[in-house]
Design a protein around this motif. Structure first.
Motif, mmCIF file in Angstrom:
data_model
loop_
_atom_site.group_PDB
_atom_site.id
_atom_site.type_symbol
_atom_site.label_atom_id
_atom_site.label_comp_id
_atom_site.label_asym_id
_atom_site.label_seq_id
_atom_site.Cartn_x
_atom_site.Cartn_y
_atom_site.Cartn_z
ATOM 1 N N ASN A 190 36.011 62.593 27.014
ATOM 2 C CA ASN A 190 34.678 62.203 26.563
ATOM 3 C C ASN A 190 33.837 63.461 26.353
ATOM 4 N N MET A 191 33.520 63.761 25.095
ATOM 5 C CA MET A 191 32.717 64.938 24.774
ATOM 6 C C MET A 191 31.250 64.577 24.545
ATOM 7 N N SER A 201 35.930 56.476 25.455
ATOM 8 C CA SER A 201 37.068 57.395 25.296
ATOM 9 C C SER A 201 38.306 56.826 25.985
ATOM 10 N N ASP A 202 38.123 56.193 27.150
ATOM 11 C CA ASP A 202 39.260 55.523 27.795
ATOM 12 C C ASP A 202 39.778 54.382 26.920
ATOM 13 N N ALA A 228 46.879 59.891 35.521
ATOM 14 C CA ALA A 228 46.877 60.749 36.711
ATOM 15 C C ALA A 228 46.398 62.161 36.363
ATOM 16 N N PHE A 229 46.442 62.526 35.073
ATOM 17 C CA PHE A 229 46.031 63.867 34.648
ATOM 18 C C PHE A 229 44.603 63.881 34.096
ATOM 19 N N LYS A 230 43.907 62.778 34.231
ATOM 20 C CA LYS A 230 42.529 62.699 33.722
ATOM 21 C C LYS A 230 41.644 63.712 34.453
ATOM 22 N N ILE A 236 50.231 71.819 29.390
ATOM 23 C CA ILE A 236 50.921 70.733 28.687
ATOM 24 C C ILE A 236 52.405 70.715 29.029
ATOM 25 N N ARG A 237 53.014 71.900 29.123
ATOM 26 C CA ARG A 237 54.451 71.948 29.403
ATOM 27 C C ARG A 237 54.757 71.443 30.804
ATOM 28 N N ASP A 238 53.864 71.743 31.770
ATOM 29 C CA ASP A 238 54.062 71.237 33.129
ATOM 30 C C ASP A 238 53.922 69.717 33.176
ATOM 31 N N ILE A 239 52.943 69.198 32.422
ATOM 32 C CA ILE A 239 52.765 67.738 32.370
ATOM 33 C C ILE A 239 54.013 67.082 31.801
ATOM 34 N N ALA A 240 54.547 67.677 30.729
ATOM 35 C CA ALA A 240 55.747 67.111 30.095
ATOM 36 C C ALA A 240 56.920 67.096 31.056
ATOM 37 N N ILE A 241 57.052 68.149 31.874
ATOM 38 C CA ILE A 241 58.136 68.196 32.854
ATOM 39 C C ILE A 241 57.972 67.077 33.875
#
Length: 639
Positions: A190-191, A201-202, A228-230, A236-241
């Motif tokens: 939400n900007m 935004s949700d 959980a990442f909100k 991004i790469r850590d989230i993908a893992i």
């Protein structure tokens, strides 16, 4: 002989090529490897079972010992003449006959070793769970991998102590099949200046998830894990893992007056490369038309890049057109997700407010039904009252839209938890999961159907599948832990509890799960300490007493167990709408008064306390299964 063991595979790399170049050096290195393995593995209480070619297979009684041995082996082999070695470790059940060893755990340890790099030590998630709190062992998560002949993706960790080689994810990816067409939609940011626009935004994120879960060939991580990442700034790469995806959709929403600007980008998780990025400026005459348009555009754009067989994306239209109703609905979801009795009652108020503004809101009717079922199954309302209301709202939701998966789940809940219409509930849950493959509630309820009908292996598989889809859902993590308890896999259950406690060290459900698993392993004294903490965290003298009383009974502390019973009876008098017969049955079981145990179990059946069909399958109840009264109870429930 069958036993639980830590299995260590070690394989020397480059031996064949070295034999062709310098046979003497190759033999010297191989002998050095053999000497180091035999001395070190013995020192850490392990045993070498097999040598094969230029590799070996060893077992240990302790995962911690196996990792310490692996670290020392690699550190020694760094010295001249250096020996390049890959090591993989997993814990599992194995069968040992003479000089041979069998079991799925052996196959998995072998696959993990083949994934490792020279100088590295890779371990499975089960090993990681046992070493995670060891001060002298450092680790780094490598993520999920698809391994040959292994059905589910495997989460792998690298040991990161000094001298141990830790590769980048890209160095390992070439050895295995990468996840394909697996997508996470992160909460759009939400900007806007007004924090109330957070719901908008949700909402954009929710619409995208609802659309994308219906795209054939695309696996979408569920809302719970994505959200959980909100508000976090994880790479991004850590989230993908963590989520085991190959692509991530993220974006932002800025709403001002009658205008909205939505920016979205699709990112390749392996390297962080932006596959595409677009900005949409629209008038806000009807935000739901805007959401439908944007989700359709983005979904079709995704299809171009995700190479799934289907070329069109189904349009998902919201059943709600009133922004205020939608806001109340989103607030209701917020309270429902907390799952405390007080928050569940707040959620009902929000959902009913949404319905009053939007009478055709199928999802809101479904959520009211679900929450009443939660209250009825938790003993927070008289079951007859709670489930009668649940049926009414679920029927209305299905009448409005029978393709809403939440409506099918809402109807299945009273069928399982109150009416005991087992097959009807099973069929509805299967259809709900088909409509929405990321439905945590659907998998959760299906798991308990399998427990009630004594299909424990299927219950475990169902929740393990759910955890792959929704790895950060506390509901799924906890339910899988309970399935492990039902299956008497107590160490696995404790590992699930530790995952919950890592998220929140004071999560009562996590502590309680760990307590039951610990007690049923045979350590009721340690379990008692955990149950005391559960009771303390309730902050109420009459609550959180079931496990505590059972543990007192198991330890022969009858006076204290009876005190728990008196306090439970006092609560029953003070709160007549609360049903605690299941709690009383468990405490009397701990005391080993089977007449009282059966009395309260029958009370549960009389009052149609649905979960009784499940908790009677809990391992402590094994001692009453030979009693004819047990079969009579099952017959009364149509099982």
């Amino acid at each position: 002989m069958r036993q639980l063991a830590a299995i260590l595979f070690a394989d020397m790399t480059g031996y064949t090529a070295l034999m062709q170049e310098n046979e003497q050096l190759a033999r010297t290195k191989r002998q050095r490897l053999k000497d180091v393995l035999e001395e070190t593995i013995a020192r850490f209480h392990g045993k070498i079972l097999q040598y094969y070619g230029d590799g070996s297979l060893s077992i240990f009684n302790s995962a911690i010992d196996s990792v310490h041995a692996a670290i020392e082996i690699q550190q020694q082999l760094l010295q001249h003449p250096r020996v390049d070695l890959r090591i993989g470790i997993h814990t599992g059940d194995v069968t040992i006959e003479e000089a041979s060893i069998y079991g799925d755990g052996v196959n998995l340890a072998s696959r993990i070793e083949s994934l490792a790099v020279p100088g590295g030590v890779f371990v499975s998630e089960k090993v990681y769970d046992e070493i995670r709190n060891q001060q002298h062992i450092q680790t780094r998560e490598m993520g999920y991998f698809e391994l040959k002949n292994i059905k589910q993706p495997i989460r792998v960790f690298a040991i990161a102590n000094n001298g141990i080689v830790v590769p980048g994810r890209h160095e390992v990816r070439g050895k295995t099949a990468a996840p394909v067409n697996r997508l996470a939609v992160l909460p759009f940011v939400n900007m806007s200046a007004d924090p109330e626009n957070e719901y908008f935004s949700d909402g954009i994120t929710e619409e995208l998830l609802n659309t994308l879960t219906r795209v054939d060939g695309l696996q979408v991580t569920s809302r719970t894990s994505a959200f959980a990442f909100k508000g976090k700034n994880d790479d991004i790469r850590d989230i993908a893992i963590q989520l085991n995806v190959d692509k991530i959709l993220e974006g932002s929403v800025r709403k001002a007056g009658n205008r909205v600007r939505i920016t979205a980008q699709l990112i390749n998780a392996a390297d962080g490369f932006h596959i595409w990025s677009e900005t949409y400026d629209r008038k806000l005459d009807d935000i739901f038309e805007v959401q439908d348009e944007i989700s359709g555009i983005i979904a079709n754009k995704l299809k171009e890049n995700l190479s799934a067989p289907q070329k069109t994306v189904p349009a998902i239209k919201s059943s709600v057109k009133n922004i205020t109703a939608y806001t109340h609905y989103l607030k209701g979801l917020h309270f429902r997700n907390k799952l405390t009795p007080a928050d569940l009652r707040k959620a009902i108020e929000c959902f009913k407010e949404a319905i009053s503004l939007e009478p055709g809101y199928a999802q809101a009717y479904a959520m009211v039904a679900m929450v009443y079922s939660y209250l009825g199954s938790m003993g927070q309302m008289i079951p007859h009252t709670a489930f009668e209301i649940a049926h009414q709202y679920a029927d209305k939701a299905l009448e409005l839209d029978n393709t809403v998966s939440e409506a099918l789940i809402a109807k299945a809940m009273p069928c399982i938890l109150y009416d005991w219409k087992w097959q009807e509930a099973h069929d509805m849950l299967q259809k709900a999961i088909q409509l929405n493959p990321t439905s945590a509630e659907g998998y959760d309820l299906l798991g308990f159907y399998y427990i009630a009908t004594n299909q424990k292996a299927q219950a475990v598989k169902t929740l393990e599948d759910a955890e792959q889809i929704d790895p950060l859902s506390t509901t799924i993590i906890k339910s899988l832990g309970m399935m492990y308890v039902f299956s008497e896999r107590f160490d696995d259950a404790i590992r699930q509890a530790e995952k919950l406690l890592e998220m929140n060290p004071e999560m009562r459900s996590g502590i309680e799960l760990k307590a039951w698993a610990t007690g049923m392993k045979g350590d009721w004294q340690s379990a008692l300490t955990l149950f005391e903490e559960v009771q303390r965290l309730t902050n109420h003298p009459l609550k959180g007493l079931m496990g505590l009383g059972h543990a007192y009974g198991r330890l022969g502390m009858i006076d204290k167990a009876m005190d728990c019973i008196h306090r439970l009876e006092q609560r029953q008098q003070e709160e007549p709408d609360v049903v605690i017969d299941g709690d009383l049955a468990a405490v009397w079981l701990g005391i080993e008064d089977l007449d009282k145990t059966f009395y309260y179990l029958n009370q549960c059946v009389d009052k149609r306390m649905g979960p009784v069909a499940c908790f009677m399958e809990y391992p402590p109840y094994k001692k009453i299964k030979q009693d004819p009264r047990f079969e009579a109870l099952k017959t009364r429930m149509g099982i």
